[in-house]
Design a protein around this motif. Structure first.
Motif, PDB file in Angstrom:
ATOM      1  N   PRO A   1      14.438  31.919  -4.028  1.00  0.00           N
ATOM      2  CA  PRO A   1      13.916  31.093  -5.127  1.00  0.00           C
ATOM      3  C   PRO A   1      13.242  29.814  -4.644  1.00  0.00           C
ATOM      4  O   PRO A   1      12.252  29.376  -5.215  1.00  0.00           O
ATOM      5  N   MET A   2      13.777  29.218  -3.574  1.00  0.00           N
ATOM      6  CA  MET A   2      13.146  28.028  -3.012  1.00  0.00           C
ATOM      7  C   MET A   2      11.781  28.371  -2.438  1.00  0.00           C
ATOM      8  O   MET A   2      10.794  27.653  -2.658  1.00  0.00           O
ATOM      9  N   PHE A   3      11.689  29.486  -1.697  1.00  0.00           N
ATOM     10  CA  PHE A   3      10.409  29.905  -1.138  1.00  0.00           C
ATOM     11  C   PHE A   3       9.394  30.172  -2.252  1.00  0.00           C
ATOM     12  O   PHE A   3       8.233  29.770  -2.165  1.00  0.00           O
TER      13      PHE A   3
ATOM     14  N   ASP B   1       4.427  29.448  -5.078  1.00  0.00           N
ATOM     15  CA  ASP B   1       3.747  29.383  -6.374  1.00  0.00           C
ATOM     16  C   ASP B   1       2.982  28.070  -6.521  1.00  0.00           C
ATOM     17  O   ASP B   1       1.870  28.049  -7.061  1.00  0.00           O
ATOM     18  N   ARG B   2       3.567  26.979  -6.028  1.00  0.00           N
ATOM     19  CA  ARG B   2       2.906  25.672  -6.119  1.00  0.00           C
ATOM     20  C   ARG B   2       1.585  25.679  -5.359  1.00  0.00           C
ATOM     21  O   ARG B   2       0.634  25.007  -5.751  1.00  0.00           O
ATOM     22  N   HIS B   3       1.521  26.452  -4.275  1.00  0.00           N
ATOM     23  CA  HIS B   3       0.290  26.531  -3.484  1.00  0.00           C
ATOM     24  C   HIS B   3      -0.563  27.744  -3.845  1.00  0.00           C
ATOM     25  O   HIS B   3      -1.537  28.044  -3.152  1.00  0.00           O
TER      26      HIS B   3
ATOM     27  N   LEU C   1       3.814  35.584  -3.713  1.00  0.00           N
ATOM     28  CA  LEU C   1       5.252  35.362  -3.624  1.00  0.00           C
ATOM     29  C   LEU C   1       5.896  36.279  -2.591  1.00  0.00           C
ATOM     30  O   LEU C   1       6.974  35.977  -2.079  1.00  0.00           O
ATOM     31  N   GLU C   2       5.230  37.399  -2.271  1.00  0.00           N
ATOM     32  CA  GLU C   2       5.797  38.328  -1.293  1.00  0.00           C
ATOM     33  C   GLU C   2       5.890  37.713   0.109  1.00  0.00           C
ATOM     34  O   GLU C   2       6.601  38.237   0.977  1.00  0.00           O
TER      35      GLU C   2
ATOM     36  N   ALA D   1       3.790  26.982   3.880  1.00  0.00           N
ATOM     37  CA  ALA D   1       2.874  27.306   2.778  1.00  0.00           C
ATOM     38  C   ALA D   1       1.487  26.727   3.060  1.00  0.00           C
ATOM     39  O   ALA D   1       0.458  27.398   2.863  1.00  0.00           O
ATOM     40  N   GLN D   2       1.435  25.493   3.551  1.00  0.00           N
ATOM     41  CA  GLN D   2       0.147  24.872   3.863  1.00  0.00           C
ATOM     42  C   GLN D   2      -0.563  25.607   4.998  1.00  0.00           C
ATOM     43  O   GLN D   2      -1.781  25.832   4.946  1.00  0.00           O
ATOM     44  N   TYR D   3       0.200  25.977   6.021  1.00  0.00           N
ATOM     45  CA  TYR D   3      -0.399  26.648   7.177  1.00  0.00           C
ATOM     46  C   TYR D   3      -0.933  28.025   6.798  1.00  0.00           C
ATOM     47  O   TYR D   3      -2.057  28.403   7.173  1.00  0.00           O
ATOM     48  N   LEU D   4      -0.152  28.779   6.048  1.00  0.00           N
ATOM     49  CA  LEU D   4      -0.591  30.116   5.640  1.00  0.00           C
ATOM     50  C   LEU D   4      -1.818  30.037   4.727  1.00  0.00           C
ATOM     51  O   LEU D   4      -2.721  30.870   4.814  1.00  0.00           O
TER      52      LEU D   4
END
Length: 525
Positions: A159-161, A166-168, A172-173, A230-233
């Motif tokens: 859920p944290m991930f 989602d914010r970025h 979700l996978e 998330a930023q890097y991906l």
């Protein structure tokens, strides 16, 4: 800027639930005025007694069912933590193993149909291949217990991930990538030094503002590292425009993916590039798809796990205004040191430092935050008093910029290197992901020296230490005395090797004449 906030913390940390900013309080904790407590006037000897009394009252007010869930899940995580190094290696190697020839109730045609369903609902290019089937079979047989433990732990972390992804606006996978990267271990460390849930190397972590020092490694912080991942991906996808290639680049670097594209004759499909990628990367994306399949179809394959009645911990954070140890916090709040360590994995030595220009937060079970704030002045007084008694007991802070890269030479061993730089053998092993004491000539080691390294950066081009930061200007000349040798001189000046002395002074043999002036830098005088 970090804020004081009350959260339902997934995976012990998690993110705030609810609508808008209803869960956030923007004031830092040090603006809250703690109510007077007896410990502030009764002396430091009474701190622990007052604190435990306050903690007992807080626990009585804590919802009994919630407290029981917290206790059960803390036990689950402690048990899992003991197996994490093994689990991490199992996941990383699973994609490179040969699967059993056949397993009961595994239907290849049904497997293909399920993959097609996954492919239709994700932006990834999921196609059947024998290598993917092999990884899935390995997960379902030899790694079955591991997968079931991952299913249990995922109830904390996923859920944290998902909130960060989602914010970025990311798929979700991608949460399944942390299974392959770290086996959901926030303190996982690879042989090459990649660290944390998302396995950041030092340089990449610094690109995304993850602090590393002798006290702190934010690559181990689940919230900070997930945001960085998330930023890097997102950046990698912006470069390649394809999620499969973005994942491959996350594993081996964009340069290796670009080289594979060139060597393949210009293909930009992962499956066409796979044979031109590093061996581990060739198994990386199939391992990710296998983890996704296992988690999406766990029930169909009869995988069991411990369901979470309430898959979160209620935690709160507070700014730290002075250097504190986990032991001091435990004595005042009544929270076990092990639990504090699990809630605050970024702090490597069980110490939360206070550094000019940097602020760190302490995370505790929500029930204990009130006790900490109420006794805040007392705990800082306790810390000051203990620091006076122990004087220089706390290790000197070494920023990540002051690390060195040391190249192993003939005759080196861990004890010798550790003594030279004033660090422990266990620290060198931890910093470099070493599992044994064996070293090989030419091997590079990352070291955060306690002894001052006086060699300027420009001098590090030769053998031995390659200084990544300079702690000050040191002596430039050594006058040889009776009994001196190149070895004894090199030991006096950390960061300078025998080979450096030979090169800078034109020395061919080992004999030194007393009175000779040896240059300690690659300089003209």
């Amino acid at each position: 800027m970090k804020k004081l906030f009350v959260v339902c913390a997934l995976a012990l940390f998690g993110t705030a639930f609810g609508q808008g900013d209803s869960t956030a309080v923007t004031r830092p904790a040090d603006t809250l005025k703690p109510r007077p407590v007896a410990a502030r006037v009764a002396g430091l000897a009474d701190v622990a007694e007052v604190a435990f009394s306050a903690t007992d009252s807080a626990r009585m007010r804590d919802h009994e069912l919630a407290a029981r869930y917290d206790s059960l899940w803390m036990g689950e995580l402690r048990q899992a933590a003991e197996r994490f190094p093994e689990m991490y290696e199992e996941v990383r190697l699973a994609a490179l193993e040969n699967a059993p020839d056949s397993i009961p109730s595994f239907d290849t045609e049904e497997f293909k149909d399920r993959l097609e369903r996954l492919n239709q609902k994700t932006p990834f290019n999921i196609v059947y291949s024998t290598s993917l089937e092999s990884v899935v079979k390995t997960f379902l047989t030899r790694k079955r217990d591991l997968m079931e433990r991952m299913l249990t732990a995922s109830q904390f972390y996923f859920p944290m991930f998902e909130e960060a992804l989602d914010r970025h606006d990311l798929p979700l996978e991608i949460k399944y990538l942390a299974i392959v990267e770290s086996a959901l271990n926030p303190k996982a460390r690879s042989r090459v030094g990649a660290t944390g849930l998302w396995q950041f190397m030092y340089s990449t972590g610094r690109m995304y503002d993850l602090d590393v020092s002798s006290y702190v490694d934010e690559r181990n912080d689940p919230i900070e590292s997930t945001e960085a991942a998330a930023q890097y991906l997102k950046r990698l996808h912006g470069i390649f425009g394809d999620w499969d290639l973005a994942l491959a680049a996350y594993n081996s670097g964009p340069g290796n993916v670009n080289k594979a594209i060139r060597r393949s004759g210009g293909y930009t499909n992962y499956w066409n590039l796979r044979n031109f990628l590093p061996r581990e990367t060739a198994g990386y994306v199939p391992a990710f798809f296998a983890a996704m399949y296992i988690f999406e179809y766990a029930a169909e394959h009869g995988l069991g796990f411990t369901p979470a009645e309430r898959p979160y911990f209620e935690t709160d954070t507070v700014w730290v205004r002075a250097t504190l140890t986990f032991d001091q916090i435990a004595r005042v709040t009544g929270v076990d040191k092990e639990e504090i360590a699990m809630l605050n994995p970024a702090f490597k030595l069980g110490i939360i430092p206070k550094i000019d220009g940097k602020n760190y937060v302490l995370r505790l079970p929500r029930r204990a935050i009130g006790t900490f704030v109420a006794n805040e002045e007392a705990v800082y007084a306790l810390a000051r008093e203990e620091l006076k008694k122990k004087e220089n007991a706390l290790p000197q802070l070494v920023e990540a910029e002051d690390r060195i890269r040391y190249r192993v030479r003939s005759g080196d061993y861990l004890g010798k290197i550790a003594e030279r730089y004033g660090v422990g053998i266990s620290q060198i092993k931890r910093w470099n992901g070493l599992r044994s004491n064996d070293l090989r000539i030419g091997q590079r080691l990352t070291i955060y020296p306690r002894k001052p390294v006086t060699t300027p950066k420009a001098q590090a081009s030769g053998s031995g230490a390659e200084v990544a930061g300079n702690t000050g200007e040191g002596p430039r000349v050594h006058v040889v005395r009776e009994g001196d040798s190149l070895w004894t001189i090199s030991r006096k000046y950390p960061g300078i090797s025998i080979e450096n002395l030979r090169e800078w002074n034109g020395i061919r043999g080992n004999n030194l004449q007393p009175g000779t002036r040896l240059k300690l830098c690659n300089c003209s005088s």
